[in-house]
Structures are given as C-alpha cells and as structure tokens.
Design a protein around this motif. Structure first.
Motif, PDB file in Angstrom:
ATOM      1  N   PRO A  69      -7.210   2.228   1.694  1.00 50.28           N
ATOM      2  CA  PRO A  69      -6.134   3.193   1.176  1.00 50.28           C
ATOM      3  C   PRO A  69      -6.536   3.363  -0.670  1.00 50.28           C
ATOM      4  O   PRO A  69      -5.579   4.469  -0.199  1.00 50.28           O
ATOM      5  N   TRP A  70      -6.693   1.791  -1.119  1.00 49.57           N
ATOM      6  CA  TRP A  70      -7.661   2.832  -2.269  1.00 49.57           C
ATOM      7  C   TRP A  70      -8.410   3.572  -2.904  1.00 49.57           C
ATOM      8  O   TRP A  70      -8.234   4.756  -3.758  1.00 49.57           O
ATOM      9  N   GLU A  72      -8.715   6.270  -0.846  1.00 50.38           N
ATOM     10  CA  GLU A  72      -8.582   7.246  -0.448  1.00 50.38           C
ATOM     11  C   GLU A  72      -7.170   7.695  -1.850  1.00 50.38           C
ATOM     12  O   GLU A  72      -7.075   9.096  -1.896  1.00 50.38           O
ATOM     13  N   ARG A  73      -6.426   6.812  -2.214  1.00 54.08           N
ATOM     14  CA  ARG A  73      -5.750   6.873  -3.290  1.00 54.08           C
ATOM     15  C   ARG A  73      -5.980   7.804  -4.676  1.00 54.08           C
ATOM     16  O   ARG A  73      -6.134   8.631  -5.279  1.00 54.08           O
ATOM     17  N   GLU A  76      -7.832  11.156  -5.026  1.00 58.08           N
ATOM     18  CA  GLU A  76      -6.949  11.758  -4.937  1.00 58.08           C
ATOM     19  C   GLU A  76      -6.890  12.501  -6.206  1.00 58.08           C
ATOM     20  O   GLU A  76      -6.369  13.300  -6.840  1.00 58.08           O
ATOM     21  N   VAL A  78      -6.715  10.586 -10.566  1.00 58.55           N
ATOM     22  CA  VAL A  78      -5.866   9.273 -11.417  1.00 58.55           C
ATOM     23  C   VAL A  78      -4.904  10.100 -12.807  1.00 58.55           C
ATOM     24  O   VAL A  78      -5.974  10.323 -13.952  1.00 58.55           O
ATOM     25  N   ARG A  82       0.598   9.455 -11.324  1.00 62.39           N
ATOM     26  CA  ARG A  82       0.543   8.976 -10.164  1.00 62.39           C
ATOM     27  C   ARG A  82       0.087   7.012 -10.368  1.00 62.39           C
ATOM     28  O   ARG A  82       0.379   6.489  -9.708  1.00 62.39           O
ATOM     29  N   ARG A  85       3.907   6.180 -10.197  1.00 59.24           N
ATOM     30  CA  ARG A  85       4.263   6.231  -8.928  1.00 59.24           C
ATOM     31  C   ARG A  85       3.716   4.897  -8.522  1.00 59.24           C
ATOM     32  O   ARG A  85       4.979   4.590  -7.205  1.00 59.24           O
ATOM     33  N   TRP A  86       3.268   5.264  -8.152  1.00 51.47           N
ATOM     34  CA  TRP A  86       1.966   4.110  -7.387  1.00 51.47           C
ATOM     35  C   TRP A  86       3.171   2.527  -8.051  1.00 51.47           C
ATOM     36  O   TRP A  86       3.323   1.791  -7.473  1.00 51.47           O
ATOM     37  N   GLU A  89       6.528   2.314  -6.310  1.00 47.34           N
ATOM     38  CA  GLU A  89       5.780   1.935  -4.960  1.00 47.34           C
ATOM     39  C   GLU A  89       5.973   0.231  -4.329  1.00 47.34           C
ATOM     40  O   GLU A  89       5.449  -0.469  -4.362  1.00 47.34           O
ATOM     41  N   SER A  91       5.176  -0.813  -0.897  1.00 43.56           N
ATOM     42  CA  SER A  91       4.132  -0.459   0.351  1.00 43.56           C
ATOM     43  C   SER A  91       3.032  -1.647  -0.019  1.00 43.56           C
ATOM     44  O   SER A  91       2.706  -2.685  -0.490  1.00 43.56           O
ATOM     45  N   CYS A  93       0.074  -1.434  -0.684  1.00 45.27           N
ATOM     46  CA  CYS A  93      -0.508  -0.797  -1.400  1.00 45.27           C
ATOM     47  C   CYS A  93       0.437  -1.426  -3.038  1.00 45.27           C
ATOM     48  O   CYS A  93       1.267  -0.605  -3.020  1.00 45.27           O
TER      49      CYS A  93
END
Length: 132
Positions: A69-70, A72-73, A76, A78, A82, A85-86, A89, A91, A93
């Motif tokens: 999952p990281w 993939e993030r 996109e 950094v 972002r 936002r992280w 969150e 979640s 992650c």
C-alpha cells in the motif's frame, strides 16, 4: 600564508542541510495489535532547494507484501499536501514523523539510522503477525 577556514558545524542539527530534512515512519495495519503500527519503511525528504536526493525511502526487510500500500502511495508522488493528507487519515496506512538522528551525515544516512532503531527496538517488541 594560508587563510584560516571557518569552523565546520559539529553536529547535524547545526548544519543548514539537516534543518531541511524530514523523516517519516510509514506503517501498516498489524493484525494482531489491531492498529496501523507495523513499520514498513522510512521516508526521508530534503526540502532545501536543489537537494540531491530530495527524497529517499528505506524499506524494512522481508515485508514486501505488507508494504505494497505504501509503494502504491509513493508511486503517485510525495509532496507537502500528500503528507498532510496522510497524517490526517485514519486508515490501515499511517505516517508518523521521526526525529533526525544525531550523527547523520546525509539524508540517506539519517533514514538508515532510523531504520536501525526500528529494527533493534520497535519491530522486535511487536507481537507476531497472526498466521506468521
């Protein structure tokens, strides 16, 4: 006759470059604990203009699937938006800031030192993953 040189800062905190470094611990869900506390990587950023490298990631060994999952993030991109936002969150992650370790000579070394601390103290204290 030689010209005296300016004294060099003795600690990374005194170096201008270290002031621009940001370190983040990237964590994923730990099924036994029931929280996103399982570290999978260290993300190191240098916010100074023209920094090389501007970003460096050090992955915890043997957690390839858990870290997907990281991966993939990060693929996109950094940036400050972002990361903010992280941080907000809730979640599977999670991201947590880490202090720049004393003795770090560059951004990569700072990330490696944080990883060493995780491998030596944090990860062994976590219970085994269910089914592992």
């Amino acid at each position: 006759m030689s010209t005296p040189t300016s004294p060099q800062p003795e600690t990374p905190e005194e170096r201008p470059a270290a002031a621009a470094w940001q370190l983040w611990i990237l964590m994923v869900w730990h099924p036994t604990v029931g929280m996103a506390v399982d570290p999978v990587a260290i993300l190191a950023l240098d916010t100074a203009p023209g920094a090389d490298p501007a970003q460096h990631t050090v992955w915890v060994p043997l957690v390839y699937d858990e870290a997907n999952p990281w991966r993939e993030r990060l693929a996109e991109g950094v940036g400050p938006e972002r990361i903010a936002r992280w941080e907000s969150e809730a979640s599977a992650c999670q991201i947590a800031p880490a202090a720049v370790p004393e003795g770090a000579v560059d951004l990569r070394h700072a990330a490696e030192l944080v990883l060493d601390e995780l491998l030596g103290e944090v990860i062994p204290a976590l219970p085994p993953r269910t089914g592992a």
